[in-house]
Design an enzyme around this catalytic site. Sequence first.
Site, PDB file in Angstrom:
ATOM      1  N   LYS A   1       0.845  -1.205   0.000  1.00 38.63           N
ATOM      2  CA  LYS A   1       0.000   0.000   0.000  1.00 38.63           C
ATOM      3  C   LYS A   1       0.878   1.253   0.000  1.00 38.63           C
ATOM      4  O   LYS A   1       0.609   2.214  -0.715  1.00 38.63           O
ATOM      5  CB  LYS A   1      -0.934  -0.009   1.224  1.00 38.63           C
ATOM      6  CG  LYS A   1      -2.035  -1.066   1.114  1.00 38.63           C
ATOM      7  CD  LYS A   1      -2.778  -1.289   2.414  1.00 38.63           C
ATOM      8  CE  LYS A   1      -3.699  -2.506   2.278  1.00 38.63           C
ATOM      9  NZ  LYS A   1      -4.340  -2.917   3.536  1.00 38.63           N
TER      10      LYS A   1
ATOM     11  N   GLN B   1      -4.480  -1.883   9.929  1.00 39.67           N
ATOM     12  CA  GLN B   1      -4.317  -3.178   9.281  1.00 39.67           C
ATOM     13  C   GLN B   1      -4.811  -4.290  10.217  1.00 39.67           C
ATOM     14  O   GLN B   1      -4.415  -4.366  11.374  1.00 39.67           O
ATOM     15  CB  GLN B   1      -2.828  -3.404   8.929  1.00 39.67           C
ATOM     16  CG  GLN B   1      -2.571  -4.658   8.129  1.00 39.67           C
ATOM     17  CD  GLN B   1      -3.220  -4.640   6.743  1.00 39.67           C
ATOM     18  OE1 GLN B   1      -3.176  -3.658   6.025  1.00 39.67           O
ATOM     19  NE2 GLN B   1      -3.843  -5.760   6.367  1.00 39.67           N
TER      20      GLN B   1
ATOM     21  N   ASP C   1     -11.007   2.389   4.398  1.00 43.90           N
ATOM     22  CA  ASP C   1     -11.248   0.943   4.233  1.00 43.90           C
ATOM     23  C   ASP C   1     -12.751   0.652   4.103  1.00 43.90           C
ATOM     24  O   ASP C   1     -13.139  -0.431   3.687  1.00 43.90           O
ATOM     25  CB  ASP C   1     -10.709   0.166   5.446  1.00 43.90           C
ATOM     26  CG  ASP C   1      -9.363  -0.508   5.163  1.00 43.90           C
ATOM     27  OD1 ASP C   1      -9.028  -0.683   3.970  1.00 43.90           O
ATOM     28  OD2 ASP C   1      -8.669  -0.861   6.130  1.00 43.90           O
TER      29      ASP C   1
END
Length: 292
Positions: free
Chosen positions: A53, A97, A120
């Site tokens: 990312k 994460q 997200d």
Amino acid sequence: MTKIIDGKEVAAVMRAEIAAEVAQMVAEGKRAPYLVAVLVGNDGASEAYVGNKEKMCGEVGFGSQVRRFPDTITEQELLDEIARLNADEAVDGFIVQLPLPKHISEDRVIEAIDPRKDVDGFHPENTGRMIGGLPAYIPATPDGILSLLKYYDIETSGKHCVVIGRSNIVGRPIANLLSQKGWDCTVTICHSRTHDLAGVVRTGDIVIAALGKPEFVTADMVKEGAVVIDVGITRVPSAETKSGWRLAGDVKFGEVAPRCSYITPVPGGVGPMTIISLMRNTLRAAKREVYK
Ligand code: NAP
């Protein structure tokens, strides 16, 4: 003739579009979008995902930072960090994460994220907005699948879509999205308690396999001419690679592909779309497109 859906190609097109838009923003004197990834512990897979990312942020011209914490961090300390990121005006969006260590509640952490920075798309406010058809951050993997269907101009209206898997990050959102106006699929969601799963999957014009069981979907489960989207990524042992493993999807590609009109390979199908969709969400956050 089967068409192989090339996720790398679609992701490259989207990457160029995003990079051009960022260059334009910067030329106009605006700040480049800024994404922060919060990484707890040192799980190898999470390190790799976050590294990819960060690399992609560099490629599209975003500012980015990885904030690392040991797996001994307390839930409160992590919540304090999230409050800091929520308040930091230089940060357009951030992700935490997953998975997190067992002593930290993922639900509490996700709910602490400001929905305006939840790129997200995991916060319940974004889930609710998505289900209601309002502007929302859509989780990256389902969003990536929609981009593939759009790019290849695959007809979805009136089609029966069978989704295998009901997770919050893939199965449920993609099932919901494809049932919405504009996509207009008739959707069936299968899970581990589904009776006659093979029989149900055989009725699918579009099959989305997101169960995490390597090569689970076999040729006898797929209707002739179906569109098959393989979300699964699992490392399986392999005698043919130096590393001793290879990536396998949830679909037995070799025998299923000849029956399909379209199919995604693993790797190179849905995978590359997930990161680029996160970049697009971050750009939307910087442009205040979802929440004005
Ligand atoms: P997950 O949270 O483990 O959910 C798996 C789902 O599959 C569950 O709903 C489960 O049913 C269902 N399932 C498991 N075994 C089944 C069986 N034998 N028959 C029918 N249904 C079954 O997984 P996930 O996070 O959605 O991920 C799924 C796969 O996609 C994994 O391989 C993951 O690595 C991959 N993935 C790839 C990307 C990408 O970028 N390409 C992104 C995210 C995930 P129950 O609910 O009944 O337990």
